[in-house]
Design a protein around this motif. Structure first.
Motif, short mmCIF file in Angstrom:
data_model
loop_
_atom_site.label_atom_id
_atom_site.label_comp_id
_atom_site.label_asym_id
_atom_site.label_seq_id
_atom_site.Cartn_x
_atom_site.Cartn_y
_atom_site.Cartn_z
N THR A 164 0.84 -1.21 0.00
CA THR A 164 0.00 0.00 0.00
C THR A 164 0.87 1.26 0.00
O THR A 164 0.40 2.34 -0.32
CB THR A 164 -0.90 0.05 1.23
N ARG A 165 2.13 1.14 0.39
CA ARG A 165 2.97 2.33 0.52
C ARG A 165 3.98 2.46 -0.61
O ARG A 165 4.59 3.51 -0.77
CB ARG A 165 3.76 2.27 1.83
N THR A 166 4.20 1.40 -1.36
CA THR A 166 5.27 1.43 -2.34
C THR A 166 4.72 1.79 -3.72
O THR A 166 3.54 1.61 -4.01
CB THR A 166 5.97 0.07 -2.42
N ALA A 167 5.62 2.29 -4.55
CA ALA A 167 5.26 2.58 -5.93
C ALA A 167 5.69 1.44 -6.84
O ALA A 167 5.56 1.53 -8.06
CB ALA A 167 5.91 3.89 -6.37
N TRP A 225 2.01 -1.92 -9.70
CA TRP A 225 1.09 -1.20 -10.59
C TRP A 225 -0.17 -0.87 -9.80
O TRP A 225 -0.83 -1.75 -9.24
CB TRP A 225 0.76 -2.09 -11.79
N GLU A 226 -0.52 0.42 -9.76
CA GLU A 226 -1.52 0.88 -8.80
C GLU A 226 -2.90 0.22 -8.90
O GLU A 226 -3.45 -0.19 -7.89
CB GLU A 226 -1.65 2.40 -8.85
N PRO A 227 -3.48 0.09 -10.12
CA PRO A 227 -4.82 -0.53 -10.18
C PRO A 227 -4.85 -1.98 -9.69
O PRO A 227 -5.91 -2.51 -9.38
CB PRO A 227 -5.17 -0.46 -11.68
N SER A 228 -3.70 -2.63 -9.61
CA SER A 228 -3.71 -4.03 -9.18
C SER A 228 -3.68 -4.17 -7.67
O SER A 228 -3.84 -5.27 -7.14
CB SER A 228 -2.50 -4.76 -9.78
N ILE A 229 -3.48 -3.06 -6.95
CA ILE A 229 -3.28 -3.16 -5.50
C ILE A 229 -4.50 -3.74 -4.76
O ILE A 229 -4.34 -4.66 -3.96
CB ILE A 229 -2.86 -1.79 -4.92
N ARG A 245 -9.15 7.94 3.79
CA ARG A 245 -7.78 8.35 3.49
C ARG A 245 -7.29 9.44 4.44
O ARG A 245 -6.12 9.47 4.83
CB ARG A 245 -7.74 8.84 2.05
N THR A 290 -5.53 3.30 0.09
CA THR A 290 -5.04 3.30 -1.30
C THR A 290 -6.04 3.92 -2.25
O THR A 290 -5.66 4.50 -3.25
CB THR A 290 -4.73 1.87 -1.79
N GLN A 291 -7.34 3.80 -1.95
CA GLN A 291 -8.33 4.27 -2.93
C GLN A 291 -8.37 5.78 -3.04
O GLN A 291 -8.20 6.46 -2.06
CB GLN A 291 -9.72 3.76 -2.54
#
Lengths: 133, 223
Positions: A52-55, A58-62, B79, B222-223
């Motif tokens: 949740t904190r790392t880049a 790939w964001e949509p897969s989180i 958030r 995250t959202q």
């Protein structure tokens, strides 16, 4: 109960959920089971918090990754802490669990599905206000 | 015929086995041990079904939360409110307490009083720490004007997380009761059955927390 007496019928004996299997009990072995469970659960939790904190991911897969990790961790808890196995002594426990999971999925997925459709088909709130005035 | 059959009776209302065989029921002293063992299975299985129904109840709260998560009514969203540092400490407390609860079960099975009471005390301290952090989080949110009356999202949040916290509080009371009962009455079969149910309850709370910190906190951030 002695192992020899059980042998013939052990196929038909059930185990209570949370109990180790009836034949042969070793405290050291059970501690090892709990340690493995604790290690795996810690690992999965750390990965969940990490992604949740790392880049790196790939964001949509989180969200999907988080869901998979959570389900995996629930499985770890069931196997190593609650001693739910696929053995013949656990058939009743697993069947009850399967029914519970079915109801949980129906409630959560069904609610999300229906409510998403209702939101989608609802007129925007400002248009409703205009019709009323 | 199976020993389990002899202990329970083939057609009893509590029949949970799948055994088959000749229906003669022996009432010999040899089977007394089986009668105790099977009562443990019945108690554990019954409590297992209760726990699953409890999880079904939680699934309704989860569904309500998932549906209402965006209904913030102009108020703060997850958030802005959630502090993952707090949540990671809570998660560590509950996971470790699940582990020490398992150790307490081993202590009871090996009749090691020092181990049992020590592990139960550790479980209590970790559970109480979890509850303390959660209450502090709730108080902080209410002080910010983000109480359960602020929006549908916050109503759903406080209901879901608060219901889990309530379960933990009841579990802590039960834990103290079990320590007192083992201390006063020893490792009697009925006390050990209650211990089995307690440890099932405590592990189930941790499983619900896994769903909770994933869906509410991590996905909320995250959202």
């Amino acid at each position: 109960m002695s192992h020899a007496e059980q042998d013939e019928d052990s196929h038909y004996v059930d185990t209570a959920p949370g109990d180790e299997s009836l034949d042969g009990y070793e405290a050291a072995e059970e501690i090892r089971t709990y340690l493995i469970g604790l290690g795996l659960a810690t690992l999965l939790t750390l990965v969940s918090f990490f992604i949740t904190r790392t880049a790196l991911v790939w964001e949509p897969s989180i969200p999907v990754a988080l869901a998979v990790l959570a389900i995996a961790q629930m499985g770890v808890h069931l196997v190593f802490f609650l001693h739910i196995t696929t053995g013949p002594d656990n058939v009743n426990n697993v069947l009850a669990l399967a029914f519970g999971v079915l109801i949980v999925l129906l409630v959560i997925v069904g609610s999300l599905w229906i409510m998403a459709h209702m939101n989608h088909n609802m007129m925007p709130i400002d248009q409703i206000m205009q019709m009323q005035s | 015929m199976s020993a389990f059959d002899a202990a329970v009776g083939r057609d009893g209302p509590n029949h949970v086995g799948r055994a088959q065989g000749s229906p003669d029921i022996q009432h010999s002293a040899k089977h007394a041990a089986y009668a105790l063992a099977s009562k443990r299975i019945i108690a554990g299985y019954g409590f297992w079904i209760f726990l699953l129904s409890d999880i079904v109840m939680f699934s309704a709260f989860f569904a309500a939360y998932a549906v209402l998560v965006d209904a913030t009514a102009g108020g703060p969203s997850g958030r802005e409110l959630f502090d993952l540092g707090n949540v990671s400490i809570e998660t560590a407390c509950l996971l470790l307490s699940s582990f020490t609860c398992g150790l307490a079960g081993i202590g009871a099975r090996t009749r090691n009083g020092f181990w049992f009471h020590g592990a139960m005390a550790a479980t209590f301290i970790l559970g109480a720490a979890f509850l303390g952090i959660e209450i502090r989080e709730f108080m902080g949110m209410i002080a910010l004007g983000a109480g359960p009356t602020r929006s549908a999202f916050l109503s759903a949040f406080f209901t879901l997380v608060g219901c889990h916290g309530l379960h933990v509080a009841i579990g802590l009371l039960w834990l103290l009761t079990m320590m007192a009962q083992v201390f006063a009455k020893g490792y009697r079969p009925d006390i050990l059955r209650r211990l089995l149910c307690f440890s099932l309850f405590w592990h189930a709370l941790d499983i619900i927390w896994v769903g909770l910190f994933t869906m509410v906190y991590l996905m909320g951030v995250t959202q």
